[in-house]
Design a protein around this motif. Structure first.
Motif, PDB file in Angstrom:
ATOM      1  N   PHE A  23       0.842  -1.196   0.000  1.00  0.00           N
ATOM      2  CA  PHE A  23       0.000   0.000   0.000  1.00  0.00           C
ATOM      3  C   PHE A  23       0.876   1.246   0.000  1.00  0.00           C
ATOM      4  N   GLU A  24       0.247   2.378  -0.212  1.00  0.00           N
ATOM      5  CA  GLU A  24       0.892   3.682  -0.068  1.00  0.00           C
ATOM      6  C   GLU A  24       0.459   4.250   1.281  1.00  0.00           C
ATOM      7  N   HIS A  25       1.423   4.776   2.052  1.00  0.00           N
ATOM      8  CA  HIS A  25       1.104   5.298   3.388  1.00  0.00           C
ATOM      9  C   HIS A  25       1.589   6.730   3.524  1.00  0.00           C
ATOM     10  N   TYR A  26       0.706   7.587   4.020  1.00  0.00           N
ATOM     11  CA  TYR A  26       1.044   9.010   4.169  1.00  0.00           C
ATOM     12  C   TYR A  26       1.514   9.290   5.594  1.00  0.00           C
ATOM     13  N   ASN A  27       2.642   9.991   5.704  1.00  0.00           N
ATOM     14  CA  ASN A  27       3.214  10.357   6.999  1.00  0.00           C
ATOM     15  C   ASN A  27       2.910  11.831   7.274  1.00  0.00           C
ATOM     16  N   PHE A  28       2.142  12.091   8.342  1.00  0.00           N
ATOM     17  CA  PHE A  28       1.774  13.462   8.669  1.00  0.00           C
ATOM     18  C   PHE A  28       2.986  14.322   9.016  1.00  0.00           C
ATOM     19  N   LYS A  29       3.998  13.691   9.627  1.00  0.00           N
ATOM     20  CA  LYS A  29       5.140  14.450  10.124  1.00  0.00           C
ATOM     21  C   LYS A  29       5.993  14.996   8.991  1.00  0.00           C
ATOM     22  N   ASN A  30       6.392  14.118   8.061  1.00  0.00           N
ATOM     23  CA  ASN A  30       7.237  14.594   6.966  1.00  0.00           C
ATOM     24  C   ASN A  30       6.466  14.876   5.684  1.00  0.00           C
ATOM     25  N   LYS A  31       5.139  14.642   5.730  1.00  0.00           N
ATOM     26  CA  LYS A  31       4.247  14.927   4.617  1.00  0.00           C
ATOM     27  C   LYS A  31       4.667  14.185   3.342  1.00  0.00           C
ATOM     28  N   LEU A  32       5.056  12.933   3.524  1.00  0.00           N
ATOM     29  CA  LEU A  32       5.476  12.113   2.390  1.00  0.00           C
ATOM     30  C   LEU A  32       4.593  10.885   2.250  1.00  0.00           C
ATOM     31  N   MET A  33       4.357  10.487   1.018  1.00  0.00           N
ATOM     32  CA  MET A  33       3.654   9.246   0.720  1.00  0.00           C
ATOM     33  C   MET A  33       4.710   8.212   0.339  1.00  0.00           C
ATOM     34  N   THR A  34       4.748   7.093   1.045  1.00  0.00           N
ATOM     35  CA  THR A  34       5.762   6.075   0.772  1.00  0.00           C
ATOM     36  C   THR A  34       5.104   4.745   0.454  1.00  0.00           C
ATOM     37  N   SER A  35       5.767   3.957  -0.356  1.00  0.00           N
ATOM     38  CA  SER A  35       5.277   2.625  -0.712  1.00  0.00           C
ATOM     39  C   SER A  35       5.716   1.629   0.356  1.00  0.00           C
ATOM     40  N   ARG A  36       4.802   0.779   0.769  1.00  0.00           N
ATOM     41  CA  ARG A  36       5.096  -0.190   1.821  1.00  0.00           C
ATOM     42  C   ARG A  36       4.741  -1.605   1.376  1.00  0.00           C
ATOM     43  N   LYS A  37       5.560  -2.531   1.808  1.00  0.00           N
ATOM     44  CA  LYS A  37       5.279  -3.951   1.622  1.00  0.00           C
ATOM     45  C   LYS A  37       5.427  -4.588   2.989  1.00  0.00           C
ATOM     46  N   VAL A  38       4.343  -5.182   3.508  1.00  0.00           N
ATOM     47  CA  VAL A  38       4.349  -5.614   4.905  1.00  0.00           C
ATOM     48  C   VAL A  38       3.781  -7.011   5.067  1.00  0.00           C
ATOM     49  N   HIS A  39       4.105  -7.582   6.238  1.00  0.00           N
ATOM     50  CA  HIS A  39       3.475  -8.816   6.696  1.00  0.00           C
ATOM     51  C   HIS A  39       2.480  -8.403   7.780  1.00  0.00           C
ATOM     52  N   PRO A  40       1.182  -8.376   7.492  1.00  0.00           N
ATOM     53  CA  PRO A  40       0.180  -7.900   8.465  1.00  0.00           C
ATOM     54  C   PRO A  40      -0.017  -8.900   9.604  1.00  0.00           C
ATOM     55  N   LEU A  41      -0.059  -8.389  10.844  1.00  0.00           N
ATOM     56  CA  LEU A  41      -0.165  -9.267  12.006  1.00  0.00           C
ATOM     57  C   LEU A  41      -1.372  -8.989  12.893  1.00  0.00           C
ATOM     58  N   ALA A  42      -1.832  -7.736  12.958  1.00  0.00           N
ATOM     59  CA  ALA A  42      -2.940  -7.422  13.874  1.00  0.00           C
ATOM     60  C   ALA A  42      -3.560  -6.089  13.506  1.00  0.00           C
ATOM     61  N   LEU A  43      -4.776  -5.857  14.027  1.00  0.00           N
ATOM     62  CA  LEU A  43      -5.457  -4.573  13.912  1.00  0.00           C
ATOM     63  C   LEU A  43      -5.715  -4.047  15.315  1.00  0.00           C
ATOM     64  N   LYS A  44      -5.483  -2.759  15.528  1.00  0.00           N
ATOM     65  CA  LYS A  44      -5.604  -2.178  16.870  1.00  0.00           C
ATOM     66  C   LYS A  44      -6.397  -0.884  16.796  1.00  0.00           C
ATOM     67  N   GLU A  45      -7.360  -0.745  17.705  1.00  0.00           N
ATOM     68  CA  GLU A  45      -8.156   0.472  17.791  1.00  0.00           C
ATOM     69  C   GLU A  45      -7.592   1.389  18.853  1.00  0.00           C
TER      70      GLU A  45
END
Length: 306
Positions: A140-162
């Protein structure tokens, strides 16, 4: 019996049996006199329907209900699921009760008001849940509020947290093999690939987040004892709706209530404390006291500069 009313019946039956065992007659009386049944204009509840509801409750909530206790024919909850599933059940029941109220009464808009802020990112929820259960690699593409950059990510998903109405994906970033959190509201172009990852990660996320506030604790940081002094007024609110599962009331005076916590003094927790203003004061640890003091000084200076 209305077909779309079954979830409400389940919630009411569980609520009644959690308070005390009950016979069929007692359950019937409780249900028929509930506001939910009165509003739906339901005037009967058969033993056959109860037996069917008990089977469905077992399937849906993993709650085992029987009525052979010492021969008195009272129904009771024989066994409960694990703590993790029980928390899920509670969330599910709360959702059922709210959704049923809205479905039964289409004119609810004049009486029930929701938070105007709309959550985003939940459209990715089930896709990510599927990926986690089936160990699918996700990009996916993920936006970072701090540096205001959109980066491409490849991950192994493990959990969802609220946390505070937001959902986060907890995953291993394949770029550096580090455990990270990604806000679902900042994920774009999500793709669940057919490729599976074989790594057997040994994270116990229930333990991992047990002493965390929010989702910021993804590093090897030791939890600490944190003591708060709260005004009587604010303390009563915190007492009725604890900030964290480790919360423990240690002292009361006519003016103040003191609480103790055992958790990681994360940025999220500091922001929560700051939101109470002068009503809540950190007494220990000193490191957190100093951090909050410096934060408040910087905030004051930003106003003085103007």
């Amino acid at each position: 019996m209305k077909k779309d009313f079954y979830l409400t019946r389940y919630a009411l039956i569980i609520k009644k049996l959690e308070s005390a065992p009950a016979t069929y007659a007692q359950l019937e009386d409780y249900l028929l006199n509930s506001f939910e049944f009165q509003d739906a204009d339901i005037k009967s509840y058969s033993i056959r329907t109860l037996q069917r509801d008990i089977r469905e409750i077992s399937n849906l909530f993993n709650l085992s209900i029987h009525n052979k206790k010492k021969g008195d024919n009272r129904y009771y909850i024989e066994s409960r699921p694990t703590m993790e599933v029980d928390e899920y059940n509670q969330k599910l029941l709360e959702s059922f009760q709210v959704s049923n109220a809205l479905n039964v009464h289409p004119d609810f808009s004049g009486y029930i008001f929701f938070e105007s802020r709309k959550p985003t990112g939940v459209d990715h929820f089930y896709d990510l849940f599927f990926a986690i259960r089936n160990k699918r690699v996700v990009t996916f593409e993920h936006y970072n509020f701090k540096n205001k950059l959109m980066t491409s990510r490849k991950v192994h998903p493990l959990a969802l947290k609220e946390s505070k109405g937001r959902w986060y994906l907890i995953a291993i970033d394949t770029n550096d093999q580090l455990l990270k959190s990604f806000g679902l509201d900042r994920i774009n172009y999500l793709d669940v690939s057919k490729t599976k990852f074989r790594e057997k990660y040994r994270y116990n996320f229930r333990e991992h987040f047990k002493n965390a506030f929010g989702v910021m604790n993804l590093t090897e940081q030791k939890p600490q004892k944190i003591t708060l002094k709260c005004s009587r007024h604010q303390g009563e609110y915190i007492k009725s709706f604890p900030l964290h599962q480790s919360q423990n009331e240690i002292k009361e005076t006519p003016e103040d209530i003191y609480f103790e916590f055992f958790l990681h003094p994360t940025y999220d927790f500091m922001q929560e404390i700051l939101s109470y203003g002068k009503e809540v004061k950190v007494l220990e640890p000193k490191s957190l006291v100093d951090e909050i003091r410096n934060h408040l000084k910087e905030s004051l200076n930003s106003y003085l500069e103007d």
